[in-house]
Scaffold this active site. Structure first.
Site, PDB file in Angstrom:
ATOM      1  CG  LEU A   1      -1.830   1.233   1.384  1.00  0.00           C
ATOM      2  CD1 LEU A   1      -2.815   1.341   0.226  1.00  0.00           C
ATOM      3  CD2 LEU A   1      -2.570   1.188   2.727  1.00  0.00           C
TER       4      LEU A   1
ATOM      5  CD  GLU B   1       2.084   4.520  -4.504  1.00  0.00           C
ATOM      6  OE1 GLU B   1       1.255   3.783  -5.046  1.00  0.00           O
ATOM      7  OE2 GLU B   1       2.337   5.673  -4.910  1.00  0.00           O
ATOM      8  N   PRO B   2       6.737   5.656  -1.832  1.00  0.00           N
ATOM      9  CG  PRO B   2       8.549   5.369  -3.290  1.00  0.00           C
ATOM     10  CD  PRO B   2       7.116   4.974  -3.099  1.00  0.00           C
TER      11      PRO B   2
ATOM     12  N   GLY C   1      21.626   1.539  33.131  1.00  0.00           N
ATOM     13  CA  GLY C   1      22.806   2.368  32.983  1.00  0.00           C
ATOM     14  C   GLY C   1      23.504   2.132  31.657  1.00  0.00           C
ATOM     15  N   GLY C   2      24.828   2.195  31.673  1.00  0.00           N
ATOM     16  CA  GLY C   2      25.587   2.003  30.445  1.00  0.00           C
ATOM     17  C   GLY C   2      25.407   0.614  29.865  1.00  0.00           C
TER      18      GLY C   2
ATOM     19  CD  GLU D   1       0.394  -1.694   9.720  1.00  0.00           C
ATOM     20  OE1 GLU D   1      -0.198  -1.028   8.855  1.00  0.00           O
ATOM     21  OE2 GLU D   1       0.973  -2.748   9.453  1.00  0.00           O
TER      22      GLU D   1
END
Length: 409
Positions: free
Chosen positions: A156, A158-159, A364-365, A388
């Protein structure tokens, strides 16, 4: 699945060393939502959860890191009855909407990309054929798709035509008894590995849908990459270069945008449940980590700020799951309305991505590595929040319902 395997890299990449891949004990249900489920619903949920724990969780970090969609698990999904599971007849499982939702939640606790496969296959491609197809189309494709012997996609977007599909430029013209389709579709899940595509195009008689075998001359699908989201999934651009089809390829019962929109609402419904799975997995990961990580001589879970984060996550997971269950009961009763689907998609996706991001802060990290799931889930949800129907689109759908004024233009 041999032919499918030859069309895409199927290298099974195991999780990198150090990945936390063991099943998480679900302690997120604080208000006994499970008591609202039937024994059959709990059994179905548990079977999907076991599949996720045994097959997806140990491998998903590797699949995500390497951008691999594991086609080898499609037959297992079919055996579990996950493909077109809410559709009836033609070899489809015929399960309830709530059962489908519970399955979506458990799959997305593994990864959004793998839940998306089930959504594209069942809620979009199979649903389009089931709702709008001829008996010949249904009998040809639905049994194979339910069995995982054929994969479908849904063309459905498109660009230059995303939130406004009425602006699509893909055109289908008559040439004798045939149809000839020309155009481009973009962000189409599974197109590179699909055997059949449902393509929506403008005709002289408005928007119509077509069942297009992907081996048809002029049909080309190119995988989009690299991506920072939905890496364990396939999204493609489709080029339709004078694709010639017989008259029987048209979906006879779909005319206008109501055809694709009816399928999009099926997919949106599954998202309402699915994103709560990503949120739950992130919360449980943060909760487990907070109980083990020592800082200033006590676990993170013993600090007020950490407890506030965990409580806020748990509250939204419980509220979002209750909302999903309520909407699922309405759907099974045949009374679910489009604006209610938009409420669920907007709210639950928005809350889920906030939960995943907050769960990362508890880590954390360490949370920026693939050793832990929250940031992977958050990255995926950037896509789920967009496809969607974006937040903006669903806000305007609900706003239109509340005010009676359409604000799309």
């Amino acid at each position: 699945m041999t032919d499918l395997a030859s069309r895409i890299d199927l290298t099974l990449t195991t999780a990198p060393a150090g990945i936390v891949a063991s099943p998480l004990i679900d302690t997120s249900d604080l208000i006994d939502i499970e008591s609202l489920l039937t024994a059959e619903e709990v059994k179905l949920r548990d079977s999907v959860r076991a599949f996720v724990d045994s097959t997806i969780r140990p491998n998903i970090a590797g699949w995500y890191e390497n951008g691999v969609f594991p086609l080898e698990i499609v037959p297992q999904m079919a055996k579990l009855g996950l493909l077109g599971m809410h559709l009836k007849g033609y070899g489809c499982p015929g399960r309830s909407s709530v059962e489908y939702g519970l399955a979506a939640l458990e799959l997305e606790a593994g990864d959004s990309g793998l839940r998306t496969f089930v959504s594209v296959q069942g809620s979009l491609a199979m649903s389009a054929i089931h709702k709008h197809g001829s008996e010949e189309q249904k009998n040809e494709w639905l049994p194979k798709m339910a069995a995982g012997e054929a994969i479908g996609c849904f063309g459905l977007t498109e660009p230059n035509s995303g939130s406004d599909p009425s602006s699509m430029t893909t055109f289908a013209r008559r040439d004798g008894d045939d149809w000839v389709i020309t155009g481009t579709k973009r962000w189409i899940g599974l197109a590179a590995v699909a055997q059949v595509a449902v393509i929506w195009a403008i005709t002289d008689d408005g928007v119509r849908g077509f069942v297009v075998p992907t081996e048809t001359a002029g049909f080309t699908a190119t995988v989009i990459g690299p991506k920072l989201s939905m890496r364990a999934s396939i999204q493609c651009e489709i080029d339709l270069d004078n694709v010639r089809l017989p008259a029987s390829a048209m979906l006879p019962k779909a005319k206008g945008l109501s055809g694709p929109f009816s399928c999009l609402n099926e997919a949106r419904y599954g998202i309402i449940w699915g994103v709560m799975g990503a949120a739950r997995d992130s919360y449980l990961t943060a909760l487990a980590y907070a109980g083990e990580r020592m800082q200033f001589d006590k676990p993170l879970s013993g600090y007020q700020l950490t407890q506030q984060k965990l409580v806020d996550m748990a509250l939204e997971i419980n509220k979002g799951t209750l909302l999903a269950l309520h909407l699922g009961r309405l759907k099974d009763a045949g009374t679910l309305k489009p604006h209610q689907i938009s409420i669920g998609k907007l709210n639950n996706t928005r809350e889920a991505i906030a939960i995943c991001r907050e769960a990362r802060t508890v880590l954390g990290g360490n949370g920026i590595t693939l050793d832990y799931s929250p940031l992977r889930h958050a990255n995926n949800l950037e896509s789920v929040r967009t496809y969607e129907g974006t937040d903006e689109v669903h806000t305007l759908i609900v706003g239109n319902h509340i005010t009676g004024v359409a604000a799309f233009r």
